[in-house]
Design a protein around this motif. Structure first.
Motif, PDB file in Angstrom:
ATOM      1  N   GLY A 136       0.766  -1.227   0.000  1.00 48.27           N
ATOM      2  CA  GLY A 136       0.000   0.000   0.000  1.00 48.27           C
ATOM      3  C   GLY A 136       0.797   1.277   0.000  1.00 48.27           C
ATOM      4  N   CYS A 137       2.124   1.208  -0.219  1.00 50.82           N
ATOM      5  CA  CYS A 137       2.959   2.396  -0.161  1.00 50.82           C
ATOM      6  C   CYS A 137       3.775   2.512  -1.443  1.00 50.82           C
ATOM      7  CB  CYS A 137       3.865   2.351   1.061  1.00 50.82           C
ATOM      8  SG  CYS A 137       4.468   0.694   1.403  1.00 50.82           S
ATOM      9  N   MET A 138       4.446   3.647  -1.614  1.00 50.67           N
ATOM     10  CA  MET A 138       5.063   3.919  -2.914  1.00 50.67           C
ATOM     11  C   MET A 138       6.328   3.097  -3.144  1.00 50.67           C
ATOM     12  SD  MET A 138       6.193   7.839  -2.274  1.00 50.67           S
ATOM     13  CE  MET A 138       7.182   8.358  -0.892  1.00 50.67           C
ATOM     14  N   ASP A 139       7.048   2.727  -2.127  1.00 47.99           N
ATOM     15  CA  ASP A 139       8.035   1.652  -2.178  1.00 47.99           C
ATOM     16  C   ASP A 139       7.676   0.708  -1.051  1.00 47.99           C
ATOM     17  OD1 ASP A 139       9.847   2.307  -4.320  1.00 47.99           O
ATOM     18  OD2 ASP A 139      10.680   3.890  -3.063  1.00 47.99           O
ATOM     19  N   GLY A 140       7.650  -0.597  -1.332  1.00 45.89           N
ATOM     20  CA  GLY A 140       7.300  -1.522  -0.266  1.00 45.89           C
ATOM     21  C   GLY A 140       8.230  -1.391   0.922  1.00 45.89           C
ATOM     22  N   ALA A 141       9.533  -1.476   0.667  1.00 43.27           N
ATOM     23  CA  ALA A 141      10.521  -1.329   1.727  1.00 43.27           C
ATOM     24  C   ALA A 141      11.800  -0.780   1.133  1.00 43.27           C
ATOM     25  CB  ALA A 141      10.775  -2.664   2.408  1.00 43.27           C
ATOM     26  N   SER A 161       1.658   6.262  -7.016  1.00 46.01           N
ATOM     27  CA  SER A 161       2.278   7.529  -6.687  1.00 46.01           C
ATOM     28  C   SER A 161       3.347   7.893  -7.702  1.00 46.01           C
ATOM     29  CB  SER A 161       2.914   7.464  -5.296  1.00 46.01           C
ATOM     30  OG  SER A 161       3.614   8.667  -5.041  1.00 46.01           O
ATOM     31  N   SER A 162       3.323   9.136  -8.156  1.00 45.47           N
ATOM     32  CA  SER A 162       4.363   9.636  -9.053  1.00 45.47           C
ATOM     33  C   SER A 162       5.539  10.219  -8.280  1.00 45.47           C
ATOM     34  CB  SER A 162       3.780  10.715  -9.970  1.00 45.47           C
ATOM     35  OG  SER A 162       3.302  11.805  -9.202  1.00 45.47           O
ATOM     36  N   LEU A 163       5.528  10.113  -6.943  1.00 45.25           N
ATOM     37  CA  LEU A 163       6.546  10.748  -6.117  1.00 45.25           C
ATOM     38  C   LEU A 163       7.747   9.853  -5.844  1.00 45.25           C
ATOM     39  CD1 LEU A 163       4.251  12.502  -3.495  1.00 45.25           C
ATOM     40  CD2 LEU A 163       5.171  13.428  -5.621  1.00 45.25           C
ATOM     41  N   ASP A 164       7.655   8.567  -6.153  1.00 43.07           N
ATOM     42  CA  ASP A 164       8.766   7.668  -5.911  1.00 43.07           C
ATOM     43  C   ASP A 164       8.733   6.569  -6.962  1.00 43.07           C
ATOM     44  OD1 ASP A 164      10.985   6.430  -4.690  1.00 43.07           O
ATOM     45  OD2 ASP A 164      10.270   6.952  -2.701  1.00 43.07           O
ATOM     46  N   HIS A 165       9.567   5.547  -6.771  1.00 39.15           N
ATOM     47  CA  HIS A 165       9.799   4.588  -7.842  1.00 39.15           C
ATOM     48  C   HIS A 165       8.835   3.420  -7.831  1.00 39.15           C
ATOM     49  CE1 HIS A 165      12.780   2.464 -10.614  1.00 39.15           C
ATOM     50  NE2 HIS A 165      12.599   3.661 -11.135  1.00 39.15           N
ATOM     51  N   ASN A 166       8.121   3.212  -6.738  1.00 40.48           N
ATOM     52  CA  ASN A 166       7.145   2.112  -6.633  1.00 40.48           C
ATOM     53  C   ASN A 166       7.785   0.736  -6.800  1.00 40.48           C
ATOM     54  OD1 ASN A 166       4.755   3.879  -6.349  1.00 40.48           O
ATOM     55  ND2 ASN A 166       5.220   4.443  -8.453  1.00 40.48           N
ATOM     56  N   ASP A 167       8.942   0.550  -6.167  1.00 40.14           N
ATOM     57  CA  ASP A 167       9.600  -0.760  -6.159  1.00 40.14           C
ATOM     58  C   ASP A 167       9.103  -1.592  -4.988  1.00 40.14           C
ATOM     59  OD1 ASP A 167      11.397  -0.216  -8.360  1.00 40.14           O
ATOM     60  OD2 ASP A 167      12.499   1.083  -6.975  1.00 40.14           O
ATOM     61  N   GLY A 168       9.172  -2.920  -5.141  1.00 37.87           N
ATOM     62  CA  GLY A 168       8.819  -3.792  -4.025  1.00 37.87           C
ATOM     63  C   GLY A 168       9.796  -3.630  -2.872  1.00 37.87           C
ATOM     64  N   GLY A 187       5.577  -5.986  -8.138  1.00 36.86           N
ATOM     65  CA  GLY A 187       5.682  -4.562  -8.380  1.00 36.86           C
ATOM     66  C   GLY A 187       4.757  -4.043  -9.458  1.00 36.86           C
ATOM     67  N   LYS A 188       3.774  -4.838  -9.888  1.00 39.05           N
ATOM     68  CA  LYS A 188       2.865  -4.367 -10.935  1.00 39.05           C
ATOM     69  C   LYS A 188       2.032  -3.176 -10.450  1.00 39.05           C
ATOM     70  CE  LYS A 188       0.515  -8.128 -11.825  1.00 39.05           C
ATOM     71  NZ  LYS A 188       1.017  -9.176 -10.936  1.00 39.05           N
ATOM     72  N   PRO A 189       1.604  -2.294 -11.365  1.00 45.31           N
ATOM     73  CA  PRO A 189       1.959  -2.245 -12.782  1.00 45.31           C
ATOM     74  C   PRO A 189       3.254  -1.474 -13.012  1.00 45.31           C
ATOM     75  CG  PRO A 189       0.333  -0.571 -12.305  1.00 45.31           C
ATOM     76  CD  PRO A 189       0.547  -1.335 -11.024  1.00 45.31           C
ATOM     77  N   ASP A 190       3.610  -1.291 -14.273  1.00 44.46           N
ATOM     78  CA  ASP A 190       4.814  -0.573 -14.662  1.00 44.46           C
ATOM     79  C   ASP A 190       4.594   0.920 -14.441  1.00 44.46           C
ATOM     80  OD1 ASP A 190       6.922   0.630 -15.932  1.00 44.46           O
ATOM     81  OD2 ASP A 190       6.574  -0.304 -17.882  1.00 44.46           O
ATOM     82  N   GLY A 200      10.990   2.479 -15.573  1.00 47.32           N
ATOM     83  CA  GLY A 200      10.051   1.609 -14.883  1.00 47.32           C
ATOM     84  C   GLY A 200      10.572   1.095 -13.565  1.00 47.32           C
ATOM     85  N   ASN A 201       9.655   0.577 -12.785  1.00 45.93           N
ATOM     86  CA  ASN A 201       9.958   0.080 -11.451  1.00 45.93           C
ATOM     87  C   ASN A 201      10.300  -1.398 -11.488  1.00 45.93           C
ATOM     88  OD1 ASN A 201       7.289  -0.350 -12.284  1.00 45.93           O
ATOM     89  ND2 ASN A 201       6.615  -0.722 -10.178  1.00 45.93           N
ATOM     90  N   SER A 202      10.526  -1.978 -10.306  1.00 45.90           N
ATOM     91  CA  SER A 202      10.941  -3.379 -10.215  1.00 45.90           C
ATOM     92  C   SER A 202      10.376  -4.005  -8.943  1.00 45.90           C
ATOM     93  CB  SER A 202      12.473  -3.491 -10.167  1.00 45.90           C
ATOM     94  OG  SER A 202      13.086  -2.845 -11.248  1.00 45.90           O
TER      95      SER A 202
END
Length: 262
Positions: A136-141, A161-168, A187-190, A200-202
């Motif tokens: 539920g957050c913009m990077d998991g950890a 969120s467009s504020l961070d990379h959204n990586d797991g 990490g879906k979606p891209d 893209g994220n990972s």
């Protein structure tokens, strides 16, 4: 009883996990923790509610264990070496205070689910999470430093969120060791497709000057742009992982100093 608890004592999870593809929301997180005194697994009403922003030193000293607590706001880890068992966190958990990073905290059967997608979840280094739900957050950890371990965790990003990379799980420029063992990470979606953020994220992003050993064993990995991004100066030990076909846009880029594959 919720609150402080001496190490040891009564409870735990059930079942052996041998690969990340067996990790689900039903066998990790606080609702999977078996409380021997209750004779069942935990539910939300068993947890002691703590509201608002707070410092963990308000509830514990170094070496203490906190058991069955529901932290409703952001948590600042302003002291080292606190153990959490069967807890829920609805805000960011920040391992830094007054300009210093705090380390040595351990998290067993905890659930992290900040309500705002552009919140941070777990940051930054020197902690161990076992059988936790992180979502539920913009990077998991963020694991941007040494001595960070994830074992049998379920990790999802908000990808909202467009504020961070959204990586797991993300190690950007940090030192090892980092251990990711038998986790289920998606990490879906891209986020590049959503926001035009770089390439893209990972599920796992281990890059941008990271150093030391990164051990990635027996995980189930999916999404987003790249599934696992490994490059720069780290040493990578990658074995026994499964990748969800069609879940990512580009595949796995690898530019490395040392890489061990099965």
């Amino acid at each position: 009883m919720a609150g402080k608890k001496t190490p040891g004592g009564g409870g735990g999870g059930t079942g052996t996990i041998t690969h990340g593809d067996q990790v689900t929301t039903s066998n990790v997180g606080y609702t999977a923790y078996y409380d021997a005194a209750l004779g069942r697994t935990l539910q939300l009403s068993d947890l002691t509610p703590i509201t608002g922003e707070h410092y963990i030193s308000d509830f514990a000293a170094p070496g203490d264990t906190l058991y069955k607590m529901h932290f409703g706001g952001g948590t600042t880890m302003d002291i080292d070496n606190v153990h959490f068992v069967g807890c829920r966190f609805d805000g960011s958990v920040r391992g830094y205070y007054n300009g210093n990073l705090t380390t040595g905290w351990t998290l067993d059967y905890c659930t992290f689910n900040p309500p705002v997608p552009d919140s941070e979840c777990l940051v930054f280094q020197g902690y161990t999470a076992t059988r936790c739900i992180i979502q539920g957050c913009m990077d998991g950890a963020k694991a941007n430093g040494g001595g960070t371990t994830f074992i049998e965790c379920y990790v999802r990003t908000s990808a909202q969120s467009s504020l961070d990379h959204n990586d797991g799980i993300q190690n950007v420029g940090g030192a090892g060791p980092l251990n990711v063992i038998r986790c289920n990470i998606d990490g879906k979606p891209d986020n590049a497709a959503l926001y035009g953020l770089g390439d893209g994220n990972s599920a796992l992003f281990l890059a941008d000057g990271e150093t030391g050993l990164q051990t990635i064993h027996d995980n189930l990995l999916a999404g987003g742009g790249y599934c696992v991004c490994m490059y720069d100066t780290g040493t990578f030990d990658v074995q026994g992982n499964k990748f969800v076909r069609g879940s990512f846009s580009y595949g796995t880029p690898v530019s490395y100093t040392h890489l061990t594959l099965p």
